[in-house]
Design an enzyme around this catalytic site. Structure first.
Site, PDB file in Angstrom:
ATOM      1  N   ASP A   1      -6.913   5.892 -10.715  1.00 54.90           N
ATOM      2  CA  ASP A   1      -7.210   6.382 -12.061  1.00 54.90           C
ATOM      3  C   ASP A   1      -6.340   7.605 -12.348  1.00 54.90           C
ATOM      4  O   ASP A   1      -5.938   8.328 -11.434  1.00 54.90           O
ATOM      5  CB  ASP A   1      -8.680   6.785 -12.180  1.00 54.90           C
ATOM      6  CG  ASP A   1      -9.630   5.614 -12.015  1.00 54.90           C
ATOM      7  OD1 ASP A   1      -9.185   4.469 -12.174  1.00 54.90           O
ATOM      8  OD2 ASP A   1     -10.817   5.853 -11.718  1.00 54.90           O
ATOM      9  N   ARG A   2      -6.103   7.847 -13.605  1.00 58.24           N
ATOM     10  CA  ARG A   2      -5.235   8.962 -13.996  1.00 58.24           C
ATOM     11  C   ARG A   2      -5.675  10.285 -13.366  1.00 58.24           C
ATOM     12  O   ARG A   2      -4.852  11.062 -12.883  1.00 58.24           O
ATOM     13  CB  ARG A   2      -5.226   9.093 -15.522  1.00 58.24           C
ATOM     14  CG  ARG A   2      -4.354  10.237 -16.027  1.00 58.24           C
ATOM     15  CD  ARG A   2      -4.391  10.328 -17.535  1.00 58.24           C
ATOM     16  NE  ARG A   2      -3.630  11.478 -18.011  1.00 58.24           N
ATOM     17  CZ  ARG A   2      -3.570  11.880 -19.275  1.00 58.24           C
ATOM     18  NH1 ARG A   2      -4.232  11.197 -20.210  1.00 58.24           N
ATOM     19  NH2 ARG A   2      -2.861  12.936 -19.621  1.00 58.24           N
TER      20      ARG A   2
END
Length: 287
Positions: free
Chosen positions: A134-135
């Site tokens: 995930d970012r």
């Protein structure tokens, strides 16, 4: 690009069967057989139906995969933990996306790897991210530098033989020092957040308590499946969301993103047949 193995079996074996035993997929083998590569035994080009004998070297040569022109080139910083002819292990900071998307077209890990390979003079400019984060989850990512590597590691990924561990800070105190969360995870149309649901995909998370205070617990987490947001969904489902995780009910008073870090990755290198293990220290924000 070429790779060489020395066959260690005791009986003759066909090239296809041997390469499949190393992880090569059927589709890639056919592509190589049908003009995108060649096979050499004892440094002589042979037909793909050839048998190799014990202790004979087999070399596979492959043409470079065409670059994906839709992926922009970025020369931004890339923290490389390990590199050889086939792999890059990258330590991604939280806040950087793994791959481009509708709102982020450049500056992702994939863009930066492409820029790095271009500046290094690589003939292969279509890297493949084997793992993604995930970012706002930082830590280790495995990148295949070419499609041969991507194909040969896919079996380990699909069979969950690759070891992936994370460090996380969750709210509250966990009763068990070691445990498993075995709950199916589903997606709902139009929603980013995943949910625990009977119609979901199997998801298994194992954890160990590393440190514990009155209102938070540091856990080491191992994924036995690879569902989107798996760690975040699972800990929220048992009443211990990750600190800073706004999507799953975590406390965001001090942190603006989930405190989750990909701290370890370990896999069998299908080229050297050796286990490769890499670790990443927790960022200072966890302390």
């Amino acid at each position: 690009m070429e790779n060489t193995w020395v066959y260690q079996g005791s009986e003759p074996i066909k090239i296809k069967k041997y390469l499949q035993s190393l992880g090569m997929g059927h589709r890639l083998f056919n592509d190589l057989k049908n003009g995108e590569g060649e096979f050499l035994v004892d440094h002589r080009q042979v037909r793909p139906t050839t048998q190799i004998l014990p202790h004979q070297p087999l070399t596979v040569k492959a043409q470079p995969e065409p670059a994906d022109e839709s992926v922009a080139v970025s020369n931004e910083q890339l923290n490389i933990v390990y590199e050889d002819n086939n792999w890059l292990v990258v330590d991604k900071p939280a806040g950087i996306s793994s791959i481009p998307g509708p709102t982020i077209l450049n500056g992702t890990v994939l863009n930066r790897v492409k820029g790095y390979l271009l500046s290094s003079g690589s003939a292969d400019l279509r890297p493949h991210l084997i793992t993604r984060l995930d970012r706002f989850t930082g830590g280790l990512l495995l990148v295949a530098k070419h499609h041969i590597a991507s194909s040969m590691i896919s079996q380990q990924v699909q069979q969950h033989k690759m070891i992936k561990e994370y460090m996380a800070l969750v709210e509250g105190s966990l009763t068990d020092k070691h445990g498993e969360i075995n709950k199916p995870i589903a997606r709902r149309e139009g929603k980013i957040a995943r949910v625990i649901a009977k119609d979901g995909q199997r998801a298994l998370t194992e954890y160990w308590v590393e440190k514990q205070e009155d209102n938070w617990t540091q856990v080491r987490v191992r994924l036995h499946t690879g569902r989107t947001h798996q760690i975040r969904v699972h800990f929220a489902s048992i009443g211990h969301p990750l600190i800073g995780d706004h999507l799953y009910g975590g406390d965001t008073s001090k942190y603006d993103h989930q405190l989750l870090h990909a701290s370890k990755i370990s896999f069998m290198d299908p080229f050297t047949l050796k286990q490769l293990t890499f670790t990443s220290a927790m960022p200072a924000v966890f302390n």
